[in-house]
Design a protein around this motif. Sequence first.
Motif, PDB file in Angstrom:
ATOM      1  N   GLN A  11      33.559  53.196  43.291  1.00 22.51           N
ATOM      2  CA  GLN A  11      32.208  52.880  42.825  1.00 22.51           C
ATOM      3  C   GLN A  11      31.625  53.991  41.957  1.00 22.51           C
ATOM      4  N   THR A  12      30.754  53.603  41.042  1.00 23.63           N
ATOM      5  CA  THR A  12      29.952  54.554  40.282  1.00 23.63           C
ATOM      6  C   THR A  12      28.663  54.814  41.060  1.00 23.63           C
ATOM      7  N   ILE A  57      36.693  51.805  36.755  1.00 23.16           N
ATOM      8  CA  ILE A  57      37.942  51.369  37.384  1.00 23.16           C
ATOM      9  C   ILE A  57      39.070  51.365  36.353  1.00 23.16           C
ATOM     10  N   ALA A  58      38.787  50.841  35.169  1.00 23.36           N
ATOM     11  CA  ALA A  58      39.810  50.781  34.123  1.00 23.36           C
ATOM     12  C   ALA A  58      40.263  52.179  33.722  1.00 23.36           C
ATOM     13  N   LEU A 100      42.025  42.099  32.267  1.00 24.65           N
ATOM     14  CA  LEU A 100      40.895  41.290  32.733  1.00 24.65           C
ATOM     15  C   LEU A 100      39.687  42.171  33.025  1.00 24.65           C
ATOM     16  N   ILE A 101      39.891  43.299  33.689  1.00 25.36           N
ATOM     17  CA  ILE A 101      38.773  44.177  34.030  1.00 25.36           C
ATOM     18  C   ILE A 101      38.088  44.695  32.769  1.00 25.36           C
ATOM     19  N   GLU A 102      38.859  45.104  31.787  1.00 29.65           N
ATOM     20  CA  GLU A 102      38.271  45.606  30.542  1.00 29.65           C
ATOM     21  C   GLU A 102      37.555  44.501  29.775  1.00 29.65           C
ATOM     22  N   ALA A 103      38.090  43.282  29.808  1.00 30.27           N
ATOM     23  CA  ALA A 103      37.420  42.165  29.140  1.00 30.27           C
ATOM     24  C   ALA A 103      36.099  41.841  29.827  1.00 30.27           C
TER      25      ALA A 103
END
Length: 279
Positions: free
Chosen positions: A116-117, A185-186, A265-268
Amino acid sequence: MAGPKDLDPSSSPRALLGAELRHARERRELSQEQLGQRLFVSGSFIGQLEAGTRRMQPDTARILDEVLGTGDFFTRNCAAAAKSKYPEHFAEAAEAEEVATAIRQYAPLLIPGLLQTPAYARAVCRAYQPTAPEEDIDKLVTARMERAGILGDPTDPLLWAVIDEAALRRVTGGSAVMADALRHIADLARRGRVITQVLPFGAGAHAAMEGSIKLMDFEDAPPLVYFEGVGTGRLEDDPAVVRHQRFTYELLTACALSPEKSLVLIEAMAQDYAHEDHP
């Protein structure tokens, strides 16, 4: 069972208790299994106390003093070791994370705490405690970020997270917060610091639909699994339970997207959230 490595007693009260327990047990010429029998616990549990992966409870400390002839040493020092900046139900699991060599986690509803941030963590903590004073929320967020500090080491521990798509789709803290959270996360994944897989909605029914999983492995102690609910949690070391949960986790990794496709997917999704914040 291999004996635990020597811990630095000055590193924490828990390490001190573990080191002293090992020395007291060896002075009595007892194996971990033999001492465990006198406490009606497993030998592996004694090993976890000595390795510092489990927290010593007051009742256990009192019996250890009686069995090992240590006066009131463990009883007196148990209270200091029990102090924690984490909620009571999670404190022992958080302490185990610090010495784990590998953490494998399935997160069905929210981004795992270690990933988490600060802004995302603040939104989660505020949702848990909507009427808490701001300084209480600050302490919770600070503790969570300090937990994530274990990822500062370039190699240890291994963190392998399977994150349900639902956790990534639930807008927590707003679009900007979600964009930053997914970029974080990425970034960790691209730097090779974590292995991340997304369990997509398209996977349908799966083996862990009833809850989360956190498996922890250690260099010198048996593995643990942590079960968590709303305001509750418990560590389990029963080999059969750990083995079953590990198999469940392996089924999840087989159903999830590959790390490469998950990263795409995460970056998109991060880009989509960023566009929502700045149309």
